[in-house]
Motif scaffolding. Structure first.
Motif, PDB file in Angstrom:
ATOM      1  N   LEU A 194     -13.499  -3.076  46.461  1.00 58.42           N
ATOM      2  CA  LEU A 194     -13.842  -3.712  45.189  1.00 58.42           C
ATOM      3  C   LEU A 194     -15.238  -3.304  44.722  1.00 58.42           C
ATOM      4  O   LEU A 194     -15.478  -3.162  43.522  1.00 58.42           O
ATOM      5  CB  LEU A 194     -13.760  -5.237  45.306  1.00 58.42           C
ATOM      6  N   SER A 195     -16.145  -3.119  45.660  1.00 62.61           N
ATOM      7  CA  SER A 195     -17.524  -2.785  45.278  1.00 62.61           C
ATOM      8  C   SER A 195     -17.641  -1.374  44.708  1.00 62.61           C
ATOM      9  O   SER A 195     -18.701  -0.999  44.210  1.00 62.61           O
ATOM     10  CB  SER A 195     -18.470  -2.964  46.466  1.00 62.61           C
ATOM     11  N   THR A 196     -16.549  -0.595  44.726  1.00 61.31           N
ATOM     12  CA  THR A 196     -16.597   0.779  44.216  1.00 61.31           C
ATOM     13  C   THR A 196     -16.142   0.905  42.771  1.00 61.31           C
ATOM     14  O   THR A 196     -16.202   1.991  42.200  1.00 61.31           O
ATOM     15  CB  THR A 196     -15.747   1.727  45.092  1.00 61.31           C
ATOM     16  N   VAL A 197     -15.648  -0.189  42.174  1.00 66.18           N
ATOM     17  CA  VAL A 197     -15.190  -0.141  40.781  1.00 66.18           C
ATOM     18  C   VAL A 197     -15.903  -1.227  39.977  1.00 66.18           C
ATOM     19  O   VAL A 197     -16.191  -2.295  40.501  1.00 66.18           O
ATOM     20  CB  VAL A 197     -13.652  -0.295  40.671  1.00 66.18           C
ATOM     21  N   PRO A 198     -16.184  -0.962  38.692  1.00 71.74           N
ATOM     22  CA  PRO A 198     -16.951  -1.935  37.905  1.00 71.74           C
ATOM     23  C   PRO A 198     -16.126  -2.932  37.101  1.00 71.74           C
ATOM     24  O   PRO A 198     -16.672  -3.897  36.578  1.00 71.74           O
ATOM     25  CB  PRO A 198     -17.748  -1.039  36.956  1.00 71.74           C
ATOM     26  N   VAL A 199     -14.817  -2.688  36.972  1.00 76.16           N
ATOM     27  CA  VAL A 199     -13.988  -3.533  36.116  1.00 76.16           C
ATOM     28  C   VAL A 199     -12.716  -3.921  36.851  1.00 76.16           C
ATOM     29  O   VAL A 199     -12.103  -3.097  37.541  1.00 76.16           O
ATOM     30  CB  VAL A 199     -13.617  -2.806  34.795  1.00 76.16           C
ATOM     31  N   GLY A 200     -12.342  -5.187  36.707  1.00 77.14           N
ATOM     32  CA  GLY A 200     -11.087  -5.678  37.253  1.00 77.14           C
ATOM     33  C   GLY A 200     -10.444  -6.603  36.239  1.00 77.14           C
ATOM     34  O   GLY A 200     -10.901  -6.708  35.095  1.00 77.14           O
ATOM     35  N   ARG A 201      -9.375  -7.277  36.651  1.00 71.69           N
ATOM     36  CA  ARG A 201      -8.677  -8.187  35.758  1.00 71.69           C
ATOM     37  C   ARG A 201      -8.665  -9.582  36.354  1.00 71.69           C
ATOM     38  O   ARG A 201      -8.308  -9.755  37.519  1.00 71.69           O
ATOM     39  CB  ARG A 201      -7.240  -7.697  35.549  1.00 71.69           C
ATOM     40  N   VAL A 202      -9.050 -10.573  35.559  1.00 64.45           N
ATOM     41  CA  VAL A 202      -9.028 -11.959  36.013  1.00 64.45           C
ATOM     42  C   VAL A 202      -7.811 -12.630  35.375  1.00 64.45           C
ATOM     43  O   VAL A 202      -7.510 -12.417  34.204  1.00 64.45           O
ATOM     44  CB  VAL A 202     -10.342 -12.704  35.689  1.00 64.45           C
ATOM     45  N   VAL A 203      -7.097 -13.401  36.189  1.00 66.64           N
ATOM     46  CA  VAL A 203      -5.904 -14.120  35.734  1.00 66.64           C
ATOM     47  C   VAL A 203      -6.231 -15.610  35.790  1.00 66.64           C
ATOM     48  O   VAL A 203      -6.616 -16.126  36.837  1.00 66.64           O
ATOM     49  CB  VAL A 203      -4.687 -13.813  36.644  1.00 66.64           C
ATOM     50  N   TYR A 204      -6.082 -16.273  34.658  1.00 63.94           N
ATOM     51  CA  TYR A 204      -6.429 -17.687  34.560  1.00 63.94           C
ATOM     52  C   TYR A 204      -5.467 -18.351  33.583  1.00 63.94           C
ATOM     53  O   TYR A 204      -4.575 -17.708  33.031  1.00 63.94           O
ATOM     54  CB  TYR A 204      -7.886 -17.860  34.112  1.00 63.94           C
ATOM     55  N   THR A 205      -5.631 -19.633  33.367  1.00 61.32           N
ATOM     56  CA  THR A 205      -4.765 -20.363  32.452  1.00 61.32           C
ATOM     57  C   THR A 205      -5.505 -20.653  31.149  1.00 61.32           C
ATOM     58  O   THR A 205      -6.634 -21.141  31.163  1.00 61.32           O
ATOM     59  CB  THR A 205      -4.313 -21.699  33.085  1.00 61.32           C
ATOM     60  N   GLU A 206      -4.857 -20.325  30.033  1.00 60.66           N
ATOM     61  CA  GLU A 206      -5.413 -20.594  28.711  1.00 60.66           C
ATOM     62  C   GLU A 206      -4.316 -21.224  27.862  1.00 60.66           C
ATOM     63  O   GLU A 206      -3.250 -20.622  27.693  1.00 60.66           O
ATOM     64  CB  GLU A 206      -5.913 -19.299  28.068  1.00 60.66           C
ATOM     65  N   HIS A 207      -4.535 -22.420  27.381  1.00 65.20           N
ATOM     66  CA  HIS A 207      -3.537 -23.161  26.593  1.00 65.20           C
ATOM     67  C   HIS A 207      -2.219 -23.294  27.357  1.00 65.20           C
ATOM     68  O   HIS A 207      -1.145 -23.076  26.807  1.00 65.20           O
ATOM     69  CB  HIS A 207      -3.304 -22.500  25.236  1.00 65.20           C
ATOM     70  N   ALA A 208      -2.315 -23.603  28.643  1.00 65.09           N
ATOM     71  CA  ALA A 208      -1.172 -23.832  29.528  1.00 65.09           C
ATOM     72  C   ALA A 208      -0.333 -22.574  29.770  1.00 65.09           C
ATOM     73  O   ALA A 208       0.779 -22.668  30.282  1.00 65.09           O
ATOM     74  CB  ALA A 208      -0.292 -24.973  29.013  1.00 65.09           C
ATOM     75  N   LEU A 209      -0.878 -21.410  29.442  1.00 66.56           N
ATOM     76  CA  LEU A 209      -0.169 -20.144  29.675  1.00 66.56           C
ATOM     77  C   LEU A 209      -1.050 -19.216  30.503  1.00 66.56           C
ATOM     78  O   LEU A 209      -2.275 -19.290  30.451  1.00 66.56           O
ATOM     79  CB  LEU A 209       0.155 -19.458  28.345  1.00 66.56           C
ATOM     80  N   PRO A 210      -0.428 -18.318  31.273  1.00 69.52           N
ATOM     81  CA  PRO A 210      -1.239 -17.354  32.019  1.00 69.52           C
ATOM     82  C   PRO A 210      -1.916 -16.369  31.068  1.00 69.52           C
ATOM     83  O   PRO A 210      -1.305 -15.935  30.088  1.00 69.52           O
ATOM     84  CB  PRO A 210      -0.235 -16.637  32.922  1.00 69.52           C
ATOM     85  N   ALA A 211      -3.161 -16.061  31.355  1.00 63.33           N
ATOM     86  CA  ALA A 211      -3.923 -15.085  30.582  1.00 63.33           C
ATOM     87  C   ALA A 211      -4.530 -14.082  31.550  1.00 63.33           C
ATOM     88  O   ALA A 211      -4.892 -14.434  32.675  1.00 63.33           O
ATOM     89  CB  ALA A 211      -5.016 -15.790  29.791  1.00 63.33           C
TER      90      ALA A 211
END
Length: 143
Positions: A19-36
């Motif tokens: 992970l420390s070798t790349v600057p961008v990843g994707r975060v998965v969270y809940t927004e308005h009761a839906l996955p974002a």
């Protein structure tokens, strides 16, 4: 994926190192009761936490504070069909400690979409998993 491909399960230390070798990843969270899912700039802190940079006041910042999230980053080569992928689950909290915020600012961590006044989110890993894929016949390189 072809049957002849070689898949290696990765340990937590190797995952954090990758992970420390790349600057961008994707975060998965809940927004308005839906996955974002949103791409975010991040870095791995010396204590193993992930520090995510988000725009202050954004729906993402609000959705990440005090919640359980998933985070995924990878490095894949579509031509050779090789690479790695890491998945982290844990609790996310907005950084409120002024010293930790100053350290994040000094490191140069900034949101993927520019913001002169970024907000930082700390993700404490509770579950870390990863895989590395190499074509059959080639040894899997170890980091």
């Amino acid at each position: 994926m072809d049957r002849d491909d070689q898949l290696e399960e990765l340990g937590a230390d190797t995952c954090l190192r990758l992970l420390s070798t790349v600057p961008v990843g994707r975060v998965v969270y809940t927004e308005h009761a839906l996955p974002a899912v949103l791409p975010v700039s991040f870095e791995v802190a010396p204590d193993g936490r992930l520090l995510l940079a988000v725009r202050r006041g954004s729906a993402t910042a609000r959705g990440l504070d005090g919640t359980v999230v998933a985070f995924q980053a990878d490095q894949l080569d579509p031509v050779t069909r090789t690479g790695w992928s890491v998945l982290v689950h844990g609790r996310a909290d907005v950084l409120r400690d002024p010293e930790l915020v100053r350290r994040a600012l000094r490191s140069g961590l900034r949101p993927w979409v520019g913001d002169p006044d970024p907000m930082f989110v700390s993700l404490v890993p509770e579950l870390i998993s990863g895989r590395r894929l190499a074509p059959s016949g080639r040894p899997v390189p170890h980091s």
